[in-house]
Design an enzyme around this catalytic site. Structure first.
Site, mmCIF file in Angstrom:
data_model
loop_
_atom_site.group_PDB
_atom_site.id
_atom_site.type_symbol
_atom_site.label_atom_id
_atom_site.label_comp_id
_atom_site.label_asym_id
_atom_site.label_seq_id
_atom_site.Cartn_x
_atom_site.Cartn_y
_atom_site.Cartn_z
ATOM 1 N N GLY A 1 1.302 -1.168 -0.201
ATOM 2 C CA GLY A 1 -0.078 -0.264 -0.049
ATOM 3 C C GLY A 1 1.066 0.667 0.351
ATOM 4 O O GLY A 1 1.300 1.697 -1.112
ATOM 5 N N PHE A 2 0.814 1.733 1.033
ATOM 6 C CA PHE A 2 1.736 3.578 1.333
ATOM 7 C C PHE A 2 1.168 4.301 0.222
ATOM 8 O O PHE A 2 2.256 4.485 -0.693
ATOM 9 C CB PHE A 2 3.141 3.299 0.715
ATOM 10 C CG PHE A 2 3.567 2.154 1.891
ATOM 11 C CD1 PHE A 2 3.836 2.963 3.830
ATOM 12 C CD2 PHE A 2 4.370 0.911 1.733
ATOM 13 C CE1 PHE A 2 4.275 1.962 4.048
ATOM 14 C CE2 PHE A 2 4.845 0.139 2.667
ATOM 15 C CZ PHE A 2 4.326 0.802 4.237
ATOM 16 N N HIS A 3 0.077 4.074 0.031
ATOM 17 C CA HIS A 3 -0.820 5.414 -0.800
ATOM 18 C C HIS A 3 -2.499 6.364 -0.394
ATOM 19 O O HIS A 3 -2.701 4.656 0.384
ATOM 20 C CB HIS A 3 -0.859 4.377 -2.075
ATOM 21 C CG HIS A 3 -1.228 3.486 -2.221
ATOM 22 N ND1 HIS A 3 -0.894 2.513 -2.484
ATOM 23 C CD2 HIS A 3 -3.296 3.018 -2.654
ATOM 24 C CE1 HIS A 3 -2.207 1.812 -3.111
ATOM 25 N NE2 HIS A 3 -2.519 2.044 -2.879
ATOM 26 N N ALA A 4 -2.957 6.715 -0.744
ATOM 27 C CA ALA A 4 -3.872 7.248 -1.325
ATOM 28 C C ALA A 4 -4.136 7.275 -2.933
ATOM 29 O O ALA A 4 -3.297 6.965 -3.315
ATOM 30 C CB ALA A 4 -4.527 8.695 -0.122
ATOM 31 N N ARG B 1 -3.599 4.228 2.990
ATOM 32 C CA ARG B 1 -3.810 2.893 3.013
ATOM 33 C C ARG B 1 -2.210 2.105 3.267
ATOM 34 O O ARG B 1 -1.909 2.673 2.139
ATOM 35 C CB ARG B 1 -4.637 1.805 2.298
ATOM 36 C CG ARG B 1 -4.455 1.855 0.846
ATOM 37 C CD ARG B 1 -4.731 2.668 -0.054
ATOM 38 N NE ARG B 1 -5.353 3.269 0.045
ATOM 39 C CZ ARG B 1 -6.881 3.312 -0.757
ATOM 40 N NH1 ARG B 1 -6.968 2.419 -1.291
ATOM 41 N NH2 ARG B 1 -6.909 4.059 -0.206
#
Ligand code: T46
Length: 129
Positions: free
Chosen positions: A45-48, A93
């Site tokens: 993840g590590f993104h929106a 997230r």
């Protein structure tokens, strides 16, 4: 906004069956389905997303979502095949703690579009303000 959605479940001596109906259980038109499997115990993840809405269902095993709206951070563990996690646009997230048998199914409101991803946390915080 995030929320847990409970899907209906039928079970008898043959086993269990859950179902998800577009227009009834999911608060958007489903345009894409993808699934994560053969997962290693690493963080993803590590993104929106700027516009994408999604519902994630851990149909086998378990995993944990770390969710951040720019103000507060919370963790949600998914371990029930009849439970979906609705994740609105503009939620950062991260996913972690995948069990070795985890299968994460995701229903998405849009087709894949890399330009919809915000992959830099500082940029995400700026856009939240
Ligand atoms: C999300 C979380 C829960 C595609 O080509 N099409 C697709 O529909 C998707 C979802 C991904 N990809 C490509 C993009 C990357 O080259 O597959 C590769 C892996 O994707 P990513 O690194 O974005 O995977 P995750 O697990 O970090 O994030 C995914 C989704 O991309 C994301 O929207 O919310 O699962």
């Amino acid at each position: 906004m995030i929320k847990l959605i409970e899907f209906q479940k039928r079970f008898d001596d043959r086993g269990s069956l859950s179902f998800v109906e577009g227009g009834i259980d999911i608060p958007f038109e489903i345009k894409r389905i993808y699934y994560l499997y053969n997962l290693n115990d690493v963080h993803r993840g590590f993104h929106a997303h700027k516009n994408l809405n999604q519902v994630a269902i851990c149909v086998n095993g378990s995993c944990t979502f770390v969710l951040d709206d720019g103000k507060t951070r919370q963790e949600v563990k998914l371990s029930k095949p009849n439970e979906g996690l609705f994740i609105d646009k503009m939620i950062w997230r991260e996913m972690k703690d995948f069990s070795s048998d985890a299968v994460l199914l995701v229903l998405a409101s849009e087709h894949y579009d890399e330009s919809d991803y915000i992959r830099n946390y500082d940029e995400f915080l700026k856009l939240c303000r």
